[in-house]
Design a protein around this motif. Structure first.
Motif, PDB file in Angstrom:
ATOM      1  N   VAL A  88      12.374   5.657  12.297  1.00  0.00           N
ATOM      2  CA  VAL A  88      11.561   5.538  13.928  1.00  0.00           C
ATOM      3  C   VAL A  88      11.855   4.129  14.869  1.00  0.00           C
ATOM      4  CG1 VAL A  88       9.448   6.145  14.998  1.00  0.00           C
ATOM      5  CG2 VAL A  88      10.193   7.521  13.599  1.00  0.00           C
ATOM      6  N   TRP A  89      12.106   3.373  13.994  1.00  0.00           N
ATOM      7  CA  TRP A  89      11.653   1.836  14.971  1.00  0.00           C
ATOM      8  C   TRP A  89      13.196   1.677  15.150  1.00  0.00           C
ATOM      9  CZ3 TRP A  89       9.715  -1.524  16.867  1.00  0.00           C
ATOM     10  CH2 TRP A  89      10.353  -2.995  17.079  1.00  0.00           C
ATOM     11  N   THR A  90      14.427   1.762  14.235  1.00  0.00           N
ATOM     12  CA  THR A  90      15.683   1.913  14.710  1.00  0.00           C
ATOM     13  C   THR A  90      16.076   2.744  15.759  1.00  0.00           C
ATOM     14  OG1 THR A  90      16.247   1.403  12.363  1.00  0.00           O
ATOM     15  CG2 THR A  90      18.274   1.653  13.783  1.00  0.00           C
ATOM     16  N   THR A  91      15.099   3.906  16.002  1.00  0.00           N
ATOM     17  CA  THR A  91      14.802   4.119  17.390  1.00  0.00           C
ATOM     18  C   THR A  91      15.098   3.484  18.663  1.00  0.00           C
ATOM     19  OG1 THR A  91      16.072   5.997  16.098  1.00  0.00           O
ATOM     20  CG2 THR A  91      15.528   6.534  18.482  1.00  0.00           C
ATOM     21  N   VAL A  92      13.992   2.989  18.332  1.00  0.00           N
ATOM     22  CA  VAL A  92      13.564   2.464  19.166  1.00  0.00           C
ATOM     23  C   VAL A  92      14.468   1.470  19.498  1.00  0.00           C
ATOM     24  CG1 VAL A  92      11.356   1.591  20.633  1.00  0.00           C
ATOM     25  CG2 VAL A  92      10.746   3.378  18.635  1.00  0.00           C
ATOM     26  N   LEU A  93      14.213   0.375  19.059  1.00  0.00           N
ATOM     27  CA  LEU A  93      14.735  -0.745  19.259  1.00  0.00           C
ATOM     28  C   LEU A  93      16.791  -0.913  19.985  1.00  0.00           C
ATOM     29  CD1 LEU A  93      15.345  -4.458  18.274  1.00  0.00           C
ATOM     30  CD2 LEU A  93      16.033  -3.402  16.110  1.00  0.00           C
ATOM     31  N   LEU A  94      17.172   0.404  18.843  1.00  0.00           N
ATOM     32  CA  LEU A  94      18.938   1.282  19.330  1.00  0.00           C
ATOM     33  C   LEU A  94      18.922   1.322  20.921  1.00  0.00           C
ATOM     34  CD1 LEU A  94      21.829   1.303  18.766  1.00  0.00           C
ATOM     35  CD2 LEU A  94      20.978   3.812  18.255  1.00  0.00           C
ATOM     36  N   THR A  95      17.823   1.589  21.378  1.00  0.00           N
ATOM     37  CA  THR A  95      17.804   2.451  22.784  1.00  0.00           C
ATOM     38  C   THR A  95      16.789   1.493  23.649  1.00  0.00           C
ATOM     39  OG1 THR A  95      16.698   4.499  21.848  1.00  0.00           O
ATOM     40  CG2 THR A  95      15.885   4.349  23.837  1.00  0.00           C
ATOM     41  N   VAL A  96      16.117   0.691  23.390  1.00  0.00           N
ATOM     42  CA  VAL A  96      15.969  -0.059  24.688  1.00  0.00           C
ATOM     43  C   VAL A  96      16.891  -1.362  24.517  1.00  0.00           C
ATOM     44  CG1 VAL A  96      14.378  -2.486  24.766  1.00  0.00           C
ATOM     45  CG2 VAL A  96      13.135  -0.258  23.724  1.00  0.00           C
ATOM     46  N   ALA A  97      18.179  -1.388  23.449  1.00  0.00           N
ATOM     47  CA  ALA A  97      18.943  -2.792  23.239  1.00  0.00           C
ATOM     48  C   ALA A  97      19.648  -1.780  24.608  1.00  0.00           C
ATOM     49  CB  ALA A  97      19.226  -3.271  22.476  1.00  0.00           C
ATOM     50  N   VAL A  98      19.738  -0.575  23.986  1.00  0.00           N
ATOM     51  CA  VAL A  98      21.536  -0.344  24.723  1.00  0.00           C
ATOM     52  C   VAL A  98      20.962  -0.094  25.996  1.00  0.00           C
ATOM     53  CG1 VAL A  98      22.925   2.162  24.805  1.00  0.00           C
ATOM     54  CG2 VAL A  98      22.573   0.813  22.414  1.00  0.00           C
ATOM     55  N   VAL A  99      20.158   0.874  27.065  1.00  0.00           N
ATOM     56  CA  VAL A  99      19.326   1.225  28.634  1.00  0.00           C
ATOM     57  C   VAL A  99      19.461  -0.301  28.903  1.00  0.00           C
ATOM     58  CG1 VAL A  99      17.391   1.304  30.005  1.00  0.00           C
ATOM     59  CG2 VAL A  99      18.369   2.816  27.015  1.00  0.00           C
ATOM     60  N   LEU A 100      18.156  -1.308  28.628  1.00  0.00           N
ATOM     61  CA  LEU A 100      18.322  -2.116  29.275  1.00  0.00           C
ATOM     62  C   LEU A 100      20.194  -3.373  29.634  1.00  0.00           C
ATOM     63  CD1 LEU A 100      14.848  -4.355  27.349  1.00  0.00           C
ATOM     64  CD2 LEU A 100      14.951  -2.703  29.784  1.00  0.00           C
ATOM     65  N   ALA A 101      20.903  -3.521  28.313  1.00  0.00           N
ATOM     66  CA  ALA A 101      21.753  -3.837  28.478  1.00  0.00           C
ATOM     67  C   ALA A 101      22.670  -2.918  28.718  1.00  0.00           C
ATOM     68  CB  ALA A 101      22.684  -4.426  27.376  1.00  0.00           C
ATOM     69  N   SER A 102      22.858  -1.747  29.347  1.00  0.00           N
ATOM     70  CA  SER A 102      23.200  -1.265  30.106  1.00  0.00           C
ATOM     71  C   SER A 102      23.334  -0.990  32.069  1.00  0.00           C
ATOM     72  CB  SER A 102      23.816   0.269  29.402  1.00  0.00           C
ATOM     73  OG  SER A 102      24.220   0.465  28.250  1.00  0.00           O
ATOM     74  N   LEU A 103      22.163  -1.201  31.687  1.00  0.00           N
ATOM     75  CA  LEU A 103      21.429  -1.441  32.617  1.00  0.00           C
ATOM     76  C   LEU A 103      21.665  -2.379  34.131  1.00  0.00           C
ATOM     77  CD1 LEU A 103      17.779  -0.288  32.906  1.00  0.00           C
ATOM     78  CD2 LEU A 103      19.248   1.056  34.274  1.00  0.00           C
ATOM     79  N   VAL A 104      21.762  -3.828  33.109  1.00  0.00           N
ATOM     80  CA  VAL A 104      21.688  -5.528  33.649  1.00  0.00           C
ATOM     81  C   VAL A 104      23.972  -5.040  33.723  1.00  0.00           C
ATOM     82  CG1 VAL A 104      22.221  -7.057  33.099  1.00  0.00           C
ATOM     83  CG2 VAL A 104      20.547  -6.087  32.769  1.00  0.00           C
TER      84      VAL A 104
END
Length: 312
Positions: A88-104
């Motif tokens: 679950v923690w890996t899912t949260v970390l993966l989602t946050v990192a990918v979404v933020l980097a993709s948005l920027v």
């Protein structure tokens, strides 16, 4: 002679009943949609109901005769097991990192494509291409063409300049998965933000330039507030898909080296451990999380529609 006044008689309105012909016409217009509705229910809702029922059973497919009702034990194990909590923690970390980097990155590319230059249509098509690649093919491309320590492109460039030859997947496994997903989802964010940029009030921007505002001031005080809804929409839609991502984790690392997210854990519990009840409980939690994010996404979409209607 006295005048007599008659008080008006209060009458209750009689509800108008639709004639049978109108009801038949209404059903006739809905009839073509019924097969699609039935198909959607059969394909999406019935499997989810079956998964929900199975999640309340202690059910190992290797021992079908030992199946019994377990109540909420599977959900408790999902939430308390250390390996599942780590996923679950890996899912949260993966989602946050990918979404933020993709948005920027998507915002930077959208700002560049919003300018007029020769060949802008070709550049836009090339930038959209990664989003059109099949996810498994994209993961295989990154694993073998870019990350391979012997013949990969990254190590080939480092060898050309005399640099080290790292094993990218072994040394930085989670970052390797995140980079492939960022590459694939940046075009999606770029399209959403580019649509937001093209819906700006250009007269307001020209007025700000006439008043002496710099490009940074225009971006900070006009463009960024206008893009807030589009940034929220991109973040929410990206989160829905990244939370459920399975292809990149399975293809690049096979869930090893601390990269197993919740969808991969569901796969592992179902196909390798044969724990149908436990896998179903984890899957239900993924669906519930996706529904919560989708609810916020629908609210953002509806607010965008209301803004466009009011502007028109």
């Amino acid at each position: 002679m006295t005048a007599t006044t008659t008080a008006p008689v209060a009458t209750t309105p009689v509800p108008a009943t639709r004639p049978p012909s109108a009801r038949l016409r209404a059903w006739a217009t809905r009839a073509p949609l019924l097969p699609a509705l039935i198909f959607m229910i059969a394909v999406t809702q019935l499997p989810f109901v079956a998964t929900l029922v199975i999640s309340f059973f202690d059910w190992n497919s290797l021992y079908p005769d030992a199946r019994h009702f377990a109540g909420l034990d599977n959900y408790q194990e999902v939430l308390t097991d250390s390996a599942l909590r780590q996923s679950v923690w890996t899912t949260v970390l993966l989602t946050v990192a990918v979404v933020l980097a993709s948005l920027v990155l998507g915002l930077v590319l959208a700002l560049l494509l919003d300018r007029k230059f020769k060949g802008r249509g070709v550049v836009r098509t090339l930038l959209i291409a990664p989003f059109l690649v099949v996810p498994v093919a994209a993961a295989l491309l990154w694993k073998h063409v870019l990350y391979n320590p012997e013949y990969g492109l990254f190590n080939g460039l480092l060898h050309y300049v005399g640099g080290p030859q790292p094993d990218w997947i072994s040394n930085t496994p989670l970052l390797a998965v995140e980079a492939s997903l960022v590459w694939q989802w940046t075009p999606f964010m770029m399209l959403i933000l580019l649509a937001g940029l093209q819906s700006r009030d250009h007269e307001q921007i020209e007025a700000a330039r006439v008043d002496g505002a710099s490009d940074w001031q225009i971006f900070r005080h006009l463009t960024l507030p206008h893009l807030r809804r589009y940034l929220e929409l991109g973040a929410l839609l990206g989160s829905i898909y990244i939370v459920q991502n399975f292809d990149a984790v399975f293809t690049i690392t096979s869930g090893g080296l601390g990269t197993a997210n919740l969808p991969y854990t569901v796969y592992q519990s179902f196909y390798q451990a044969h724990e149908n009840g436990l896998a179903s409980a984890a899957g239900v939690l993924v669906v519930i999380g996706s529904i919560i994010i989708a609810t916020f996404a629908l609210r953002v979409v509806s607010s965008l529609f209301r803004e466009e209607v009011s502007r028109a």
